[in-house]
Design a protein around this motif. Structure first.
Motif, PDB file in Angstrom:
ATOM      1  N   THR A  36      40.868  31.550  47.296  1.00 45.68           N
ATOM      2  CA  THR A  36      41.995  32.430  47.620  1.00 45.68           C
ATOM      3  C   THR A  36      41.509  33.842  47.899  1.00 45.68           C
ATOM      4  OG1 THR A  36      42.356  32.861  45.277  1.00 45.68           O
ATOM      5  CG2 THR A  36      43.688  31.130  46.263  1.00 45.68           C
TER       6      THR A  36
ATOM      7  N   ALA B  34      42.982  32.219  38.444  1.00 50.47           N
ATOM      8  CA  ALA B  34      41.809  32.568  39.242  1.00 50.47           C
ATOM      9  C   ALA B  34      40.692  33.094  38.352  1.00 50.47           C
ATOM     10  CB  ALA B  34      42.184  33.605  40.290  1.00 50.47           C
TER      11      ALA B  34
ATOM     12  N   ASP C 229      39.388  31.088  42.646  1.00 50.61           N
ATOM     13  CA  ASP C 229      39.181  32.495  42.978  1.00 50.61           C
ATOM     14  C   ASP C 229      38.580  32.620  44.376  1.00 50.61           C
ATOM     15  OD1 ASP C 229      39.165  35.204  42.642  1.00 50.61           O
ATOM     16  OD2 ASP C 229      37.217  35.240  41.625  1.00 50.61           O
TER      17      ASP C 229
ATOM     18  N   ARG D 136      47.038  33.334  42.017  1.00 48.12           N
ATOM     19  CA  ARG D 136      45.800  33.905  41.483  1.00 48.12           C
ATOM     20  C   ARG D 136      46.006  34.200  40.008  1.00 48.12           C
ATOM     21  NH1 ARG D 136      41.736  35.302  44.184  1.00 48.12           N
ATOM     22  NH2 ARG D 136      41.395  37.197  42.959  1.00 48.12           N
TER      23      ARG D 136
ATOM     24  N   GLU E  37      49.423  37.848  42.808  1.00 50.49           N
ATOM     25  CA  GLU E  37      48.344  38.833  42.925  1.00 50.49           C
ATOM     26  C   GLU E  37      48.971  40.234  42.920  1.00 50.49           C
ATOM     27  OE1 GLU E  37      44.923  38.924  43.121  1.00 50.49           O
ATOM     28  OE2 GLU E  37      45.329  41.077  43.203  1.00 50.49           O
TER      29      GLU E  37
END
Ligand SMILES: *[C@@H]1O[C@H](CO)[C@@H](O)[C@H](O)[C@H]1NC(C)=O
Ligand SMILES: *[C@@H]1O[C@H](CO)[C@@H](O)[C@H](O)[C@H]1NC(C)=O
Ligand SMILES: *[C@@H]1O[C@H](CO)[C@@H](O)[C@H](O)[C@H]1NC(C)=O
Ligand SMILES: *[C@@H]1O[C@H](CO)[C@@H](O)[C@H](O)[C@H]1NC(C)=O
Ligand SMILES: *[C@@H]1O[C@H](CO)[C@@H](O)[C@H](O)[C@H]1NC(C)=O
Ligand SMILES: *[C@@H]1O[C@H](CO)[C@@H](O)[C@H](O)[C@H]1NC(C)=O
Ligand SMILES: *[C@@H]1O[C@H](CO)[C@@H](O)[C@H](O)[C@H]1NC(C)=O
Ligand SMILES: *[C@@H]1O[C@H](CO)[C@@H](O)[C@H](O)[C@H]1NC(C)=O
Ligand SMILES: *[C@@H]1O[C@H](CO)[C@@H](O)[C@H](O)[C@H]1NC(C)=O
Ligand SMILES: *[C@@H]1O[C@H](CO)[C@@H](O)[C@H](O)[C@H]1NC(C)=O
Ligand SMILES: *[C@@H]1O[C@H](CO)[C@@H](O)[C@H](O)[C@H]1NC(C)=O
Length: 553
Positions: free
Chosen positions: A445, A432, A442, A428, A470
């Motif tokens: 995930t 993302a 984005d 991410r 993340e």
């Protein structure tokens, strides 16, 4: 004139011109392709596509390494590593120890008199055999190499045992050590059985006492503190010993370049170029073990100097596979020589990366000193390996392994899931957020999408390791109603202030605690990911977006 000509002679000449133009274009194009292939051809490189490499070559002025920074592949992750034993090959051919298998234990009777059931005699050989059998069944992905004699645990029915093993999935074929505490009981027929097996490194009594040595240097800046070593790690700095040894050596020395404090991929790309040149020139590389960690990996979000190479990489393996010497040691020897001898050490200074390694091949100077004083990007080390040099210099990827201290954490994490888990890699972070280059990442995930997309490849209630950049721990909570979710942060105690890693790295660092930084996290995440039984990748599996941004796949 031209206009007139083509007007007066309508088709014929134009056609010829057109054909010759096409031919010439085809020729130019094919030369270009051949050139690109020649430039980008490298022996196996763990960094993905040649596209990433071409990009690096052509966009040198930015030198942003767009290769993925959420996993880090090193020499141990590429199959062509020369150290790699072929799958299923006998472990014992080149080794000092032989794998213990079920067959070795089969015909031994484990019966004992179980009169005094409360007390176990750990020295009884049958206790060890019982434990060996237990391990073979419990950890099928490991090869057990040698066991030490069991010793008493903390209670009369406990025994502590230490052994060495290898992970069949790990290509570096490195040996690890475990010591666990077992609770032993008896079956109905009075033979021993394991009632309970302790966790990773729980058998403290079986742990070998650590060796104290006085290292030559313990941290980048501290020369006095004694070092307590992991008894399996010998990454002390090589010393030359005598003046004569120093004088007879041949060295390649790079001054700091624009690479300093850049991202780690940039550092590695440059460092391996330098090491490749040293190998090509048959010289010892003078290496600064103190590296600068770029702000993207630090808690302070500032570049941090003085990070020891050994925090991240396996210096023991490096010094076994390549000829390197520590910069500080080297300076000492050099100064001492110049003080005590009339004739100074011959040094060839090379101010421009455009002087190729091939031109230096014949140089007999003791030291070749490459200086990188030009403005960026002409001061990047890796520029030495560009152009024609690329054909002569091979980056020695096989010399670069991840730090064994970090690999111990990887082993402990995989071991705590009994080496039986699946993993998903969720990229991410910046990608993302960049909807231009990765329009669907984005959404693909998001927690909901993950739950939905993992159902097929991963069975319910499996251990699921999530390797990710993340930062929000709770982001993956939705998965918890389907899987036993594990994140790197669940294992904080492995680098916490009572851990072996903490104690070890602190000693390397002259007594100051070492932060478990973003780069170490990436290294550990990567290797835990690679040990999973089923691996789900972000690109190709979770999203149709391309790894390097829109329209690159
Ligand atoms: C270099 O980076 C700048 C700003 O990030 C960008 O505008 C430029 O196009 C980049 N150059 C190349 C060749 O990618
Ligand atoms: C067990 O079998 C091995 C061969 O598989 C043999 O060498 C060994 O002597 C046997 N041990 C006992 C106690 O019978
Ligand atoms: C434990 O077992 C060892 C090896 O069989 C034996 O030499 C020793 O005497 C035993 N100790 C006790 C207390 O029974
Ligand atoms: C181990 O425990 C047994 C029984 O509790 C005892 O007899 C023996 O002396 C102990 N061995 C050592 C080395 O402490
Ligand atoms: C390490 O150094 C200390 C003091 O500097 C000394 O007493 C000790 O004997 C040394 N140990 C070794 C193994 O050289
Ligand atoms: C550690 O490695 C060095 C060579 O790099 C060697 O000289 C030294 O004896 C080794 N120490 C131990 C304890 O194995
Ligand atoms: C490399 O250097 C070593 C010793 O410094 C020498 O024995 C060897 O022949 C050299 N190899 C080449 C290819 O020059
Ligand atoms: C370890 O960290 C905790 C909290 O961060 C602190 O309370 C404790 O005193 C520390 N222990 C040591 C040995 O430094
Ligand atoms: C690390 O050191 C601390 C105190 O210095 C000690 O309490 C702890 O047991 C050590 N941890 C390990 C795993 O060696
Ligand atoms: C080096 O380490 C020793 C012992 O840990 C410590 O007392 C000393 O202050 C350190 N020196 C420096 C310069 O960090
Ligand atoms: C992920 O994608 C790759 C390439 O398309 C495929 O080979 C692999 O089987 C997929 N993995 C899972 C778990 O679906």
């Amino acid at each position: 004139m031209k206009e007139l000509n083509s007007a007066s002679d309508p088709i014929g000449q134009n056609l010829i011109k057109f054909i010759s133009n096409v031919c010439f274009s085809v020729f130019v194009f094919s030369v270009l392709i051949v050139t690109v292939i020649a430039i980008t051809y490298q022996p196996p490189d763990p960094w993905e596509s040649s596209r990433a490499l071409t990009k690096v070559f052509t966009q040198v002025e930015n030198a942003t390494f767009k290769t993925d920074t959420s996993v880090l592949k090193t020499g141990e992750d590429i199959a062509e590593s020369p150290r790699l034993a072929p799958a299923g090959a006998s472990l014992s051919i080149t080794d000092d120890v032989i794998e213990r298998t079920e067959a070795d234990l089969k015909n031994v009777s484990l019966k004992s008199g179980c009169e005094d059931t409360g007390v176990i005699n750990c020295s009884d050989p049958r206790v060890l055999i019982t434990i060996e059998r237990f391990n073979l069944r419990a950890f099928r992905s490991l090869a057990f190499l040698d066991y030490q004699h069991p010793v008493n645990g903390s209670a009369p029915n406990e025994c502590d045992v230490a052994w060495r093993f290898r992970n069949k999935k790990e290509k570096s074929w490195r040996k690890y050590r475990d010591f666990r505490r077992f609770t032993i009981g008896f079956k109905d027929d009075c033979s021993y059985k394991v009632i309970h097996a302790g966790r990773w490194h729980s058998g403290l009594n079986a742990r070998r006492p650590r060796i104290r040595t006085n290292a030559t240097r313990n941290g980048p800046r501290n020369k006095t503190a004694p070092v307590v070593r992991d008894d399996e790690i010998n990454d002390t700095l090589p010393v030359l010993g005598s003046d004569l040894a120093f004088r007879n050596g041949r060295y390649l020395y790079y001054s700091h370049g624009g690479d300093y404090c850049k991202g780690m991929n940039h550092y590695l790309w440059s460092f391996l170029c330098a090491l490749g040149e040293a190998q090509y020139l048959n010289r010892t590389f003078v290496m600064d073990l103190s590296i600068c960690l770029s702000s993207s990996y630090t808690q302070s979000h500032r570049d941090e100097e003085g990070k020891d190479f050994r925090f991240y990489f396996d210096f023991e393996h490096l010094k076994e596979t390549a000829s390197v010497v520590d910069e500080e040691e080297f300076h000492k020897d050099w100064k001492r020589w110049d003080k005590t001898h009339k004739k100074k050490i011959p040094v060839r200074k090379v101010a421009d990366y455009k002087v190729t390694p091939m031109q230096l091949k014949k140089d007999k100077s003791t030291i070749i000193l490459r200086q990188f004083d030009a403005p960026e990007p002409d001061n990047y080390w890796y520029r030495v390996c560009e152009g024609p040099a690329a054909k002569y210099i091979q980056r020695p990827w096989h010399a670069l392994w991840k730090s064994k201290r970090l690999m111990n954490i990887v082993t402990a994490i995989s071991g705590s899931m009994d080496w039986d888990y699946d993993a998903v890699h969720v990229i991410r972070g910046e990608k993302a957020q960049n909807k231009e280059l990765w329009p669907h990442l984005d959404a693909d995930t998001s927690p909901e999408a993950l739950v939905q997309k993992l159902q097929t490849p991963v069975m319910p209630w499996r251990h699921l390791y999530v390797a990710t950049n993340e930062p929000f721990y709770s982001y993956f909570d939705k998965l918890r109603s389907h899987y036993k979710v594990h994140l790197l942060d669940d294992y904080k105690e492995m680098w916490g202030n009572t851990s072996e890693w903490y104690n070890d790295t602190r000693l390397l660092n002259g007594g100051r605690p070492v932060e478990f930084d973003g780069y170490m996290r990436v290294e550990v995440d990567t290797e835990v990911l690679y040990r999973a039984k089923t691996r789900v990748e972000t690109f190709y599996n979770l999203t149709k977006d391309c790894k390097d941004g829109i329209n690159t796949c």
